[in-house]
Design an enzyme around this catalytic site. Structure first.
Site, PDB file in Angstrom:
ATOM      1  N   SER A   1      -3.673   2.620  11.588  1.00  9.01           N
ATOM      2  CA  SER A   1      -2.744   3.658  11.108  1.00  9.01           C
ATOM      3  C   SER A   1      -3.539   4.841  10.168  1.00  9.01           C
ATOM      4  O   SER A   1      -3.207   5.987  10.168  1.00  9.01           O
ATOM      5  CB  SER A   1      -1.424   3.297  10.551  1.00  9.01           C
ATOM      6  OG  SER A   1      -0.865   2.680  11.628  1.00  9.01           O
TER       7      SER A   1
ATOM      8  N   LYS B   1       0.980  -1.008  -0.041  1.00  8.89           N
ATOM      9  CA  LYS B   1      -0.020  -0.013  -0.063  1.00  8.89           C
ATOM     10  C   LYS B   1       0.834   1.134  -0.187  1.00  8.89           C
ATOM     11  O   LYS B   1       1.933   1.123   0.579  1.00  8.89           O
ATOM     12  CB  LYS B   1      -0.925  -0.076   0.961  1.00  8.89           C
ATOM     13  CG  LYS B   1      -0.209  -0.263   2.796  1.00  8.89           C
ATOM     14  CD  LYS B   1      -1.161  -0.613   3.730  1.00  8.89           C
ATOM     15  CE  LYS B   1      -0.492  -0.844   5.103  1.00  8.89           C
ATOM     16  NZ  LYS B   1      -1.195  -1.627   6.058  1.00  8.89           N
TER      17      LYS B   1
HETATM   18  N1  COA Z   1      -2.565  -1.139  17.020  1.00 11.34           N
HETATM   19  C1  COA Z   1      -2.910  -0.395  16.124  1.00 11.34           C
HETATM   20  N2  COA Z   1      -3.079  -0.482  14.935  1.00 11.34           N
HETATM   21  C2  COA Z   1      -2.555  -1.645  14.504  1.00 11.34           C
HETATM   22  C3  COA Z   1      -2.152  -2.741  15.302  1.00 11.34           C
HETATM   23  C4  COA Z   1      -2.001  -2.388  16.793  1.00 11.34           C
HETATM   24  N3  COA Z   1      -1.714  -3.283  17.640  1.00 11.34           N
HETATM   25  N4  COA Z   1      -1.954  -3.836  14.596  1.00 11.34           N
HETATM   26  C5  COA Z   1      -2.305  -3.463  13.230  1.00 11.34           C
HETATM   27  N5  COA Z   1      -2.591  -2.052  13.306  1.00 11.34           N
HETATM   28  C6  COA Z   1      -2.881  -1.485  11.916  1.00 11.34           C
HETATM   29  C7  COA Z   1      -1.928  -1.075  11.430  1.00 11.34           C
HETATM   30  O1  COA Z   1      -1.685   0.200  11.665  1.00 11.34           O
HETATM   31  C8  COA Z   1      -2.638  -0.983   9.718  1.00 11.34           C
HETATM   32  O2  COA Z   1      -3.343   0.178   9.795  1.00 11.34           O
HETATM   33  P1  COA Z   1      -3.500   0.710   8.266  1.00 11.34           P
HETATM   34  O3  COA Z   1      -3.845  -0.386   7.184  1.00 11.34           O
HETATM   35  O4  COA Z   1      -4.887   1.602   8.521  1.00 11.34           O
HETATM   36  O5  COA Z   1      -2.327   1.439   7.933  1.00 11.34           O
HETATM   37  C9  COA Z   1      -3.473  -2.358   9.721  1.00 11.34           C
HETATM   38  O6  COA Z   1      -3.709  -2.480  11.187  1.00 11.34           O
HETATM   39  C10 COA Z   1      -2.804  -3.393   9.069  1.00 11.34           C
HETATM   40  O7  COA Z   1      -1.720  -3.568   9.876  1.00 11.34           O
HETATM   41  P2  COA Z   1      -0.847  -4.907   9.705  1.00 11.34           P
HETATM   42  O8  COA Z   1      -1.763  -6.108   9.929  1.00 11.34           O
HETATM   43  O9  COA Z   1       0.291  -4.930  10.792  1.00 11.34           O
HETATM   44  O10 COA Z   1      -0.134  -5.047   8.389  1.00 11.34           O
HETATM   45  P3  COA Z   1       0.834  -4.049   7.731  1.00 11.34           P
HETATM   46  O11 COA Z   1       0.101  -3.932   6.174  1.00 11.34           O
HETATM   47  O12 COA Z   1       1.274  -3.221   8.544  1.00 11.34           O
HETATM   48  O13 COA Z   1       2.049  -5.396   7.602  1.00 11.34           O
HETATM   49  C11 COA Z   1       2.983  -7.023   6.802  1.00 11.34           C
HETATM   50  C12 COA Z   1       1.518  -6.539   6.931  1.00 11.34           C
HETATM   51  C13 COA Z   1       4.025  -6.263   6.017  1.00 11.34           C
HETATM   52  C14 COA Z   1       3.664  -7.866   7.949  1.00 11.34           C
HETATM   53  C15 COA Z   1       2.772  -8.427   5.521  1.00 11.34           C
HETATM   54  O14 COA Z   1       2.133  -7.845   4.611  1.00 11.34           O
HETATM   55  C16 COA Z   1       4.097  -9.100   5.207  1.00 11.34           C
HETATM   56  O15 COA Z   1       4.397 -10.010   5.933  1.00 11.34           O
HETATM   57  N6  COA Z   1       4.568  -8.586   4.053  1.00 11.34           N
HETATM   58  C17 COA Z   1       5.789  -9.286   3.515  1.00 11.34           C
HETATM   59  C18 COA Z   1       5.376 -10.206   2.285  1.00 11.34           C
HETATM   60  C19 COA Z   1       5.072 -11.651   2.883  1.00 11.34           C
HETATM   61  O16 COA Z   1       5.812 -12.030   3.389  1.00 11.34           O
HETATM   62  N7  COA Z   1       3.908 -11.900   2.471  1.00 11.34           N
HETATM   63  C20 COA Z   1       3.289 -13.255   2.627  1.00 11.34           C
HETATM   64  C21 COA Z   1       2.234 -12.986   3.690  1.00 11.34           C
HETATM   65  S1  COA Z   1       1.163 -14.430   3.733  1.00 11.34           S
END
Ligand code: COA
Length: 164
Positions: A129, A42
């Site tokens: 976020s 994203k």
């Molecule tokens: N408190 C507040 N917000 C939280 C939170 C918490 N404890 N936990 C998660 N969130 C929020 C994040 O801020 C984010 O908000 P946004 O989408 O509004 O910006 C949302 O929830 C999703 O966050 P999260 O689930 O942590 O996902 P992410 O997109 O930030 O990260 C990765 C995901 C990067 C870890 C994942 O895409 C990844 O592992 N990528 C690498 C590629 C890979 O291995 N892919 C195969 C995966 S099966």
């Protein structure tokens, strides 16, 4: 042997909910690696360098938290770092399906790596976020959701973009 866990995410920006999870993880493991995704699926408001710098500022008080970046598959990064645990936060029921799929996919790819789910404090369980960014972009008060360093970074970002 030192136990380490990886808490990966976009952290755009790091919220109090993330900090709550970092604190909980830091009490269980010798080392918590906060892994900031370099190229998440994203668009981000903050560059990876900014997300890392902010995360370092905010977590500077924890002696066993390290901030790093990663690219590519999370399981490859975990293997490289010798970490066998991926920490994920479950805030609401709506998080479950996505998290379930991701945990099982990662397990299929790397059976030796375990996903550990934790619940952040109830008071932070609805924060994400995107909401923080939206409120800040509209001039609202985000101090109840993010640390002072992040409040300031958001103010600078949106101040800059509106030409202030
Ligand atoms: N408190 C507040 N917000 C939280 C939170 C918490 N404890 N936990 C998660 N969130 C929020 C994040 O801020 C984010 O908000 P946004 O989408 O509004 O910006 C949302 O929830 C999703 O966050 P999260 O689930 O942590 O996902 P992410 O997109 O930030 O990260 C990765 C995901 C990067 C870890 C994942 O895409 C990844 O592992 N990528 C690498 C590629 C890979 O291995 N892919 C195969 C995966 S099966």
């Amino acid at each position: 042997m030192q136990s380490s866990a990886i808490y990966a995410g976009t952290f755009d920006p790091l919220t109090l909910g993330h900090i709550d999870l970092i604190e909980r993880t830091a009490q269980i493991f010798d080392l918590v690696i906060l892994a900031v995704a370099k190229s998440p699926p994203k668009d981000t408001l903050f560059t990876v360098e900014e997300r890392v710098a902010l995360s370092r500022e905010v977590t500077g008080g924890y002696t066993n938290v390290e901030v790093d970046t990663f690219d590519g598959l999370l399981i490859d990064y975990a293997r490289k770092r010798g970490a066998r645990v991926l920490v994920r936060g479950i805030r609401a029921y709506s998080d479950f399906e996505y998290e379930f799929r991701m945990a099982l996919t990662n397990r299929k790819l790397a059976p030796e790596i375990e996903t550990l789910f934790m619940m952040p404090k109830e008071s932070q369980s609805y924060v994400n976020s995107s909401m923080v960014r939206e409120i800040a972009s509209l001039g609202g008060d985000v101090s109840g959701f993010v640390s002072a360093e992040v409040v300031e970074a958001l103010r600078m970002k949106y101040g800059e973009s509106s030409g202030e």
